[in-house]
Design a protein around this motif. Sequence first.
Motif, PDB file in Angstrom:
ATOM      1  N   GLU A  87      12.242 -41.540  -2.431  1.00  0.00           N
ATOM      2  CA  GLU A  87      11.599 -42.933  -3.721  1.00  0.00           C
ATOM      3  C   GLU A  87      11.206 -42.334  -2.401  1.00  0.00           C
ATOM      4  N   LEU A  88      10.553 -42.895  -1.495  1.00  0.00           N
ATOM      5  CA  LEU A  88       9.011 -42.781   0.137  1.00  0.00           C
ATOM      6  C   LEU A  88       8.006 -41.846  -1.097  1.00  0.00           C
ATOM      7  N   ALA A  89       8.896 -40.546  -0.971  1.00  0.00           N
ATOM      8  CA  ALA A  89       7.837 -39.586  -1.922  1.00  0.00           C
ATOM      9  C   ALA A  89       7.249 -39.615  -3.409  1.00  0.00           C
ATOM     10  N   ALA A  90       8.367 -40.338  -4.080  1.00  0.00           N
ATOM     11  CA  ALA A  90       8.349 -40.775  -5.289  1.00  0.00           C
ATOM     12  C   ALA A  90       7.284 -41.664  -5.424  1.00  0.00           C
ATOM     13  N   HIS A  91       7.150 -42.251  -4.523  1.00  0.00           N
ATOM     14  CA  HIS A  91       5.416 -42.832  -4.995  1.00  0.00           C
ATOM     15  C   HIS A  91       4.511 -42.810  -4.479  1.00  0.00           C
ATOM     16  N   LEU A 101       0.603 -44.418  -5.441  1.00  0.00           N
ATOM     17  CA  LEU A 101      -0.668 -44.600  -3.891  1.00  0.00           C
ATOM     18  C   LEU A 101      -1.571 -44.115  -3.723  1.00  0.00           C
ATOM     19  N   VAL A 102      -1.715 -43.015  -3.646  1.00  0.00           N
ATOM     20  CA  VAL A 102      -3.025 -41.214  -2.981  1.00  0.00           C
ATOM     21  C   VAL A 102      -3.731 -42.102  -4.823  1.00  0.00           C
ATOM     22  N   ALA A 133       2.902 -51.490  -4.462  1.00  0.00           N
ATOM     23  CA  ALA A 133       4.161 -52.634  -4.123  1.00  0.00           C
ATOM     24  C   ALA A 133       5.195 -51.296  -3.594  1.00  0.00           C
ATOM     25  N   GLY A 134       5.507 -50.670  -4.559  1.00  0.00           N
ATOM     26  CA  GLY A 134       6.445 -49.391  -4.731  1.00  0.00           C
ATOM     27  C   GLY A 134       6.232 -48.744  -4.035  1.00  0.00           C
ATOM     28  N   PHE A 135       5.291 -48.667  -2.888  1.00  0.00           N
ATOM     29  CA  PHE A 135       5.092 -47.220  -1.697  1.00  0.00           C
ATOM     30  C   PHE A 135       5.240 -48.528  -0.710  1.00  0.00           C
TER      31      PHE A 135
END
Length: 99
Positions: free
Chosen positions: A17-21, A25-26, A76-78
């Motif tokens: 999930e971290l990578a998915a968000h 973010l970028v 917020a997702g990240f």
Amino acid sequence: MSTTIEYVRFESTDPTELAAHRDGLVSLLRERYGADFLGAHLARSEDGSFLDFLLWTSPEAAARAAREMPGDPGAAGFFGLIGEVHDMRHAEVLHSTQV
């Protein structure tokens, strides 16, 4: 102006999930900070912690983003997937080479 690296080492329980968000973010960083944001790398250490390296045009740009982004609803997702932060610092780039 000094190119600046923002270094953050932190924990997360959900690397997928971290990578998915991360793309979101970028994109937000590019939109918000424009040419001041030069790039980012997310890595996982042998101990399971995560390393985030962000490249900025100046220490001022890095400090501004560090203040603003954790509370930004668009990020917020990240940031919601980040657990304990072990270390966060900014460093001036003295030399750089790309291959």
